[in-house]
Design a protein around this motif. Structure first.
Motif: not given
Ligand code: ISE
Length: 334
Positions: A101, A166, A170, A305, A309
Motif C-alpha cells: 500500500t 492483485e 502489485a 506501488t 495501485q
C-alpha cells in the motif's frame, strides 16, 4: 570487517539470497534466518552455515550480531519488518514491493528521513541485470535519440502458489514500472489496464495488458502473463527516434537436436536474473561499507506501488487512471 546479515523469510527468495550471500559475497557472515515455518528456517540456516534460526522476524532483528537485514518474507509483512529494522538502526534490503500500500510506503519514507541516513534498498534487481544495464547505456549514449515507445512482456511459466489476482500487478508488474522509470528517467503520469476476458488459471484471468503514459508523451505497453506455460520470459524493446534497442535472449546458445533447433528458457526468475541478484547483493554490501548506493531506494519503492495501485483501480474501473504522488513527495521533489 565482516558484516553480520540476517534474512527474514526462508521461502524461494530468502533461500536464494542466503545461497548467493554465502557463495558470492565476501566479507559477510549469515548470522540467522527466520521463518514462521521452523523447519524451513532451520534448513536454510544450516545449508548456509548460519548459527541461528528464529520463527519470529522481530527476534532476528533484535539479534545483536545481525548488523543488516534482508527482508524476503510475504509482501504484506514488508512494512512492519522494514520499520523494525529502521527502529533498530539496521540497514535493510527489502524484496519488492517495498509494501503493497502507498500509505505503508509513505510511512517508511518518513521513518527513513527521521533516521537521517540512507537505510532502505528495494530489491528491484533488474537495475543490476547486464542486459538492462546495456540498454540503459545505449539510450544514455544518445545515438538512438529520444525514447518514444517501449514494449514490455513479463511472462511466468506458472504463477507461484502464493499468487493472488492483485499480485500480477502489485508483485510482478512493479518490476516493469521500476525499470521503465530507471531506463528513461521519466515518471509515469497515467495507466490503463485491460484484463483478458478468457477464464485463465484460478482467479488470475491473465494475460493483462497495461498502457503506461510517461512524461513527454512516451508510451509503454506491458503484457503480464503469469501462466504462459512455456517458461519464464522477460522482453523489452525500446523504440527511439533513430533506432531501437531490445533485450537479448536469456539463453545465448542454440541447440540442434532431433530435427529441431532450440534455445531454452529458465523455469523462473532465479535462472534469468541470477547475475542481477548477485550484483545487487554485492552492491548493497558495498554501500554498507561506504560505496555509493546505486540500487532502488524507498522513494522508488513508493512510486512503483503508487503506479500499481493506479493500475489496479484501472482494472476495476476500466478507465484511465492518473498517477499523482502524495503532496509531501511532490513538495520534497520540487
Ligand atoms: C516473483 O515474485 C518475482 O519476484 C519475479 O521477479 C517476478 O518476475 C515474478 O513475476 C514474481 O512472481
Amino acid at each position: 570487517m565482516t558484516i553480520g546479515i540476517g534474512i527474514i523469510g526462508a521461502g524461494i527468495m530468502g533461500a536464494d539470497q542466503a545461497r548467493t550471500l554465502a557463495t558470492h559475497v565476501g566479507g559477510t557472515k549469515l548470522i540467522a534466518v527466520s521463518d514462521p515455518d521452523e523447519a524451513r528456517a532451520s534448513n536454510v540456516a544450516r545449508a548456509n552455515e548460519a548459527a541461528r534460526h528464529y520463527t519470529d522476524g522481530f527476534a532476528l532483528i533484535e539479534d545483536a550480531a545481525v548488523e543488516a537485514v534482508i527482508v524476503a518474507s510475504p509482501d504484506d509483512t514488508h512494512a512492519r519488518m522494514v520499520l523494525a529494522c529502521l527502529r533498530a538502526g539496521k540497514p535493510v534490503l527489502c524484496e519488492k514491493p517495498l509494501a503493497p500500500t502507498v500509505a505503508e510506503c509513505l510511512e517508511l519514507i518518513a521513518a527513513e528521513q527521521r533516521s537521517g541516513r540512507h537505510m532502505i534498498q528495494v530489491g528491484f534487481m533488474r537495475r543490476f541485470d547486464p542486459a538492462y544495464a546495456a540498454m540503459h547505456e545505449t539510450l544514455s549514449s544518445g545515438r538512438l535519440g529520444r525514447p518514444l515507445l517501449m514494449h514490455c512482456a513479463h511472462r511466468n511459466a506458472k504463477a507461484p502458489a502464493f499468487f493472488t489476482p492483485e499480485m500480477s500487478i502489485a508483485n510482478a508488474a512493479v518490476h516493469e514500472f521500476d525499470i521503465v522509470r530507471w531506463l528513461m528517467g521519466l515518471e509515469a503520469v497515467a495507466v490503463t489496464a485491460i484484463r483478458s476476458a478468457r477464464k485463465g488459471e484460478g482467479t488470475l484471468r491473465d494475460p493483462i495488458l497495461l498502457l503506461l503514459e510517461l512524461e513527454n508523451g512516451v508510451l509503454v505497453d506491458i503484457e503480464i502473463f503469469m501462466n504462459a506455460a512455456y517458461g519464464y520470459d522477460i522482453r523489452a524493446e525500446l523504440v527511439c527516434e533513430n533506432g531501437t534497442v531490445e533485450l537479448g535472449r536469456p539463453a545465448p546458445n542454440l541447440v540442434r537436436h532431433a530435427g529441431e533447433e532450440a534455445r531454452t528458457f529458465p523455469s523462473d526468475w532465479r535462472g534469468r536474473f541470477n547475475d542481477a541478484y548477485r550484483l545487487q547483493l554485492q552492491a548493497w554490501i558495498g554501500s554498507l561499507r561506504g560505496k555509493p548506493q546505486n540500487g532502488a531506494g524507498a522513494l522508488d519503492g513508493y512510486i512503483a506501488t503508487l503506479i500499481a495501485q493506479a493500475a489496479l483501480r484501472s482494472l476495476a474501473s476500466g478507465a484511465r487512471e492518473e498517477i499523482a504522488p502524495d503532496a509531501s513527495i511532490a513538495a520534497s521533489a520540487a
